[in-house]
Design a protein around this motif. Structure first.
Motif, PDB file in Angstrom:
ATOM      1  N   ASP A 104       2.738  11.331  -3.466  1.00 54.75           N
ATOM      2  CA  ASP A 104       2.242  12.261  -2.450  1.00 54.75           C
ATOM      3  C   ASP A 104       0.762  12.062  -2.140  1.00 54.75           C
ATOM      4  O   ASP A 104       0.142  12.904  -1.476  1.00 54.75           O
ATOM      5  N   GLY A 105       0.172  10.961  -2.603  1.00 55.98           N
ATOM      6  CA  GLY A 105      -1.217  10.672  -2.283  1.00 55.98           C
ATOM      7  C   GLY A 105      -1.341   9.865  -1.005  1.00 55.98           C
ATOM      8  O   GLY A 105      -0.345   9.495  -0.376  1.00 55.98           O
ATOM      9  N   MET A 122       0.817  -1.211   0.000  1.00 56.35           N
ATOM     10  CA  MET A 122       0.000   0.000   0.000  1.00 56.35           C
ATOM     11  C   MET A 122       0.849   1.259   0.000  1.00 56.35           C
ATOM     12  O   MET A 122       0.411   2.308  -0.485  1.00 56.35           O
ATOM     13  N   SER A 123       2.062   1.162   0.514  1.00 57.13           N
ATOM     14  CA  SER A 123       2.926   2.350   0.571  1.00 57.13           C
ATOM     15  C   SER A 123       3.457   2.738  -0.800  1.00 57.13           C
ATOM     16  O   SER A 123       3.974   3.845  -0.977  1.00 57.13           O
ATOM     17  N   ARG A 170       8.591   4.823  -3.085  1.00 55.51           N
ATOM     18  CA  ARG A 170       7.396   5.657  -2.980  1.00 55.51           C
ATOM     19  C   ARG A 170       6.429   5.316  -4.104  1.00 55.51           C
ATOM     20  O   ARG A 170       6.817   4.715  -5.112  1.00 55.51           O
ATOM     21  N   PRO A 171       5.175   5.730  -3.998  1.00 56.68           N
ATOM     22  CA  PRO A 171       4.235   5.497  -5.093  1.00 56.68           C
ATOM     23  C   PRO A 171       4.686   6.212  -6.362  1.00 56.68           C
ATOM     24  O   PRO A 171       5.228   7.318  -6.308  1.00 56.68           O
ATOM     25  N   THR A 172       4.448   5.589  -7.491  1.00 58.96           N
ATOM     26  CA  THR A 172       4.846   6.181  -8.769  1.00 58.96           C
ATOM     27  C   THR A 172       3.674   6.296  -9.736  1.00 58.96           C
ATOM     28  O   THR A 172       3.888   6.501 -10.937  1.00 58.96           O
TER      29      THR A 172
END
Length: 395
Positions: A156-157, A149-150, A222-224
């Motif tokens: 930045d969401g 989930m991370s 991080r999310p991309t």
């Protein structure tokens, strides 16, 4: 003959991870016998979308090709019948919380004494050992604790889970992999063994790229969004009427992509000369590409990209994906006749075989539909069956 013809699987699992595992085995020809409680059976029978009092779409979708026996494990007669069934099995699959199987007298050590060739597969939230083993586990929890989930969602969401219950489905798939390996080992040793997998380990196992980034750079992944963390450009791009996905990260595809979209100068720009440089300058790259691509619709770009041999595709809704001509040509949507519900639809087998194809030959069973049939196979007479039913041991 099916690949797993002659393999008997006793299935004590419920809801998704375990039933998905045993459905895959059943599609390959295994005789899967689902053991359900007489009261309500598998919990998923009561889930949405409900089709009648004992059947739901959620149950139908992962329980095809199975037989159902409904027995009360707390009754002497029901328990004896089920233990006789286990004695005939090659594989047992359970997804009780660790400790429950032992309380029911169904733990691996006890059953291995009755059937030394038994491959006993446990699927749980956190595995059979370790400090979290006794915790209840769900896909949502596993996605969070495994780090999935991370890294899902937009930069930045807020944390976002993967849309499908990926650790449930993945644990079922890893369980099949473990079961088949254990059956192969049994051919050499003559002995069964315990197979232990979990939702958490599935999530960790799926984080191969994220773990690689952390292990070798020290950075926290991080999310991309739709972008790849190790390759660029490999993501969704906005067009005039929506988005398409493009994989143009290779040394051959990148200059071709720039030429197709009419921006050959990008291929000569030192900021985008290598994959590593493109990753470092990705926001600028995406802005330049989308400024050009929004000038035309998806169909325009997809036709040009296909002609140039650059991997690309539309982003479908679920109905669009299921109705696509290629999915239909690959038999990924199948119709199954159910005696009470009529024609039902399901996803077809994912793996194709040249000699031993997977098949869908039976709809998901009604609760206890095959109880009498299986009791007779295990040597019970009609009188025995009526007595057990009168005692409440069988449904």
């Amino acid at each position: 003959m099916a690949a797993l013809s002659g393999v008997r699987v006793v299935d004590f699992s419920q809801v998704l991870a375990g039933p998905y595992c045993t459905m895959l085995l059943a599609d390959l020809g295994a005789d899967v016998i689902k053991v359900e409680s007489p009261a309500n059976g598998d919990i998923s029978r009561g889930m949405d979308p409900k089709l009648d009092d004992t059947t739901s779409g959620a149950f139908l979708t992962v329980n095809r090709n199975k037989r159902s026996i409904s027995a009360d494990l707390k009754s002497e007669g029901g328990r004896a019948l089920v233990l006789d069934l286990v004695s005939t099995a090659d594989v047992l699959v359970e997804n009780f919380r660790p400790g429950v199987a032992a309380r029911l007298g169904l733990d691996f050590d006890e059953l291995a004494e009755r059937n030394s060739r038994l491959v006993y597969c446990s699927i749980s939230g956190f595995g059979q050992t370790g400090p979290y083993s006794r915790r209840g586990g769900f896909d949502l929890i596993a996605q969070g604790m495994s780090g999935l989930m991370s890294v899902t969602g937009e930069p930045d969401g807020t944390p976002v889970k993967c849309g499908p219950p990926i650790t449930d489905l993945g644990a079922g798939m890893f369980a099949v992999y473990g079961i088949l390996a254990a059956l192969a080992a049994r051919e050499r040793t003559g002995r069964g063994q315990r197979v232990d997998t979990s939702l958490l380990e599935t999530g960790l196992g799926f984080s191969v790229w994220e773990a690689t980034e952390y292990f070798y750079t020290g950075r926290t992944p991080r999310p991309t969004g739709s972008a790849h963390r190790l390759s660029a450009p490999y993501q969704a791009f906005r067009c005039a009427d929506g988005h398409i996905t493009v994989g143009a990260d290779g040394p051959r595809h990148w200059p071709s992509f720039c030429a197709v979209i009419g921006l050959p100068e990008l291929a000569e720009d030192p900021r985008y000369a290598t994959n590593a440089e493109r990753l470092r300058s990705l926001p600028n790259l995406v802005e330049a590409v989308e400024k050009r691509m929004v000038e035309h619709d998806r169909e325009h770009w997809l036709a040009l990209l296909e002609e140039a041999g650059i991997p690309a595709g539309p982003i479908y809704s679920v109905p669009e994906a299921l109705e696509d001509q290629h999915a239909r040509a690959r038999d990924m949507v199948v119709e199954i006749e159910h005696p009470r519900l009529g024609t039902t639809r399901s996803l077809g087998p994912v793996v194709k075989f040249s000699d031993t194809p997977a098949e869908i030959y039976r709809p998901a069973p009604d609760l206890g539909e095959h109880t009498d049939e299986l009791a007779r196979e295990l040597g019970r007479t009609p009188g025995d069956i009526e007595t057990l039913r009168a005692e409440g041991a069988l449904r």
